[in-house]
Design a protein around this motif. Structure first.
Motif, PDB file in Angstrom:
ATOM      1  N   VAL A   4       0.853  -1.179   0.000  1.00 48.64           N
ATOM      2  CA  VAL A   4       0.000   0.000   0.000  1.00 48.64           C
ATOM      3  C   VAL A   4       0.891   1.231   0.000  1.00 48.64           C
ATOM      4  O   VAL A   4       1.841   1.314   0.775  1.00 48.64           O
ATOM      5  N   LYS A   5       0.568   2.185  -0.864  1.00 49.01           N
ATOM      6  CA  LYS A   5       1.338   3.418  -0.931  1.00 49.01           C
ATOM      7  C   LYS A   5       0.608   4.494  -0.127  1.00 49.01           C
ATOM      8  O   LYS A   5      -0.595   4.705  -0.308  1.00 49.01           O
ATOM      9  N   ILE A   6       1.312   5.163   0.782  1.00 47.84           N
ATOM     10  CA  ILE A   6       0.721   6.257   1.543  1.00 47.84           C
ATOM     11  C   ILE A   6       1.654   7.461   1.505  1.00 47.84           C
ATOM     12  O   ILE A   6       2.844   7.326   1.235  1.00 47.84           O
ATOM     13  N   GLU A   7       1.089   8.608   1.770  1.00 48.09           N
ATOM     14  CA  GLU A   7       1.883   9.827   1.853  1.00 48.09           C
ATOM     15  C   GLU A   7       1.894  10.288   3.302  1.00 48.09           C
ATOM     16  O   GLU A   7       0.860  10.290   3.966  1.00 48.09           O
ATOM     17  N   VAL A  13       7.503  12.261   8.996  1.00 46.53           N
ATOM     18  CA  VAL A  13       8.702  11.527   8.583  1.00 46.53           C
ATOM     19  C   VAL A  13       9.893  11.936   9.450  1.00 46.53           C
ATOM     20  O   VAL A  13      10.660  11.076   9.911  1.00 46.53           O
ATOM     21  N   ASN A  14      10.036  13.218   9.702  1.00 48.62           N
ATOM     22  CA  ASN A  14      11.127  13.685  10.559  1.00 48.62           C
ATOM     23  C   ASN A  14      11.008  13.107  11.966  1.00 48.62           C
ATOM     24  O   ASN A  14      12.009  12.732  12.578  1.00 48.62           O
ATOM     25  N   HIS A  17      12.086   9.506  11.898  1.00 52.70           N
ATOM     26  CA  HIS A  17      13.551   9.443  11.814  1.00 52.70           C
ATOM     27  C   HIS A  17      14.191   9.800  13.158  1.00 52.70           C
ATOM     28  O   HIS A  17      15.228   9.230  13.522  1.00 52.70           O
ATOM     29  N   SER A  18      13.578  10.730  13.896  1.00 54.53           N
ATOM     30  CA  SER A  18      14.139  11.097  15.200  1.00 54.53           C
ATOM     31  C   SER A  18      14.094   9.919  16.171  1.00 54.53           C
ATOM     32  O   SER A  18      14.869   9.859  17.116  1.00 54.53           O
ATOM     33  N   LEU A  19      13.188   8.984  15.918  1.00 55.54           N
ATOM     34  CA  LEU A  19      13.099   7.759  16.732  1.00 55.54           C
ATOM     35  C   LEU A  19      14.063   6.692  16.224  1.00 55.54           C
ATOM     36  O   LEU A  19      14.114   5.596  16.765  1.00 55.54           O
ATOM     37  N   PHE A  26       7.779   1.454  10.850  1.00 55.57           N
ATOM     38  CA  PHE A  26       6.985   2.245  11.786  1.00 55.57           C
ATOM     39  C   PHE A  26       5.525   2.296  11.344  1.00 55.57           C
ATOM     40  O   PHE A  26       4.606   2.096  12.147  1.00 55.57           O
ATOM     41  N   THR A  27       5.311   2.539  10.061  1.00 53.14           N
ATOM     42  CA  THR A  27       3.953   2.649   9.528  1.00 53.14           C
ATOM     43  C   THR A  27       3.224   1.313   9.621  1.00 53.14           C
ATOM     44  O   THR A  27       2.055   1.262  10.018  1.00 53.14           O
ATOM     45  N   LYS A  28       3.905   0.236   9.299  1.00 51.72           N
ATOM     46  CA  LYS A  28       3.281  -1.096   9.385  1.00 51.72           C
ATOM     47  C   LYS A  28       2.872  -1.390  10.819  1.00 51.72           C
ATOM     48  O   LYS A  28       1.767  -1.866  11.079  1.00 51.72           O
TER      49      LYS A  28
END
Length: 73
Positions: A4-7, A13-14, A17-19, A26-28
């Protein structure tokens, strides 16, 4: 399995990445947690209805044993 493509916003996103996590993992994980919560929701509603239905009886039983609780102090 399906892809699945998401935006995501730049700020999301930042934050990911900080995590020190990758977006895909993360999204899954976030989606799986949300699905698990949604599946539990009907059960929580049924339990809530049951607790509300027996509220009067539960309160009566609690009051019946109120004095016995203080005897053990």
């Amino acid at each position: 399995m399906k892809t699945v493509k998401i935006e995501l916003s730049d700020s999301d996103v930042n934050f990911i990445h900080s995590l020190q996590r990758e977006e895909n993992g993360f999204t899954k994980e976030a989606i799986e947690e949300k699905i698990a919560r949604e599946r539990r929701h009907p059960l929580e509603e049924i339990l809530k209805e049951g607790y509300q239905a027996t509220r009067e009886e539960d309160l009566s039983i609690t009051n019946d044993f109120q004095h016995a609780d203080f005897e053990n102090l």
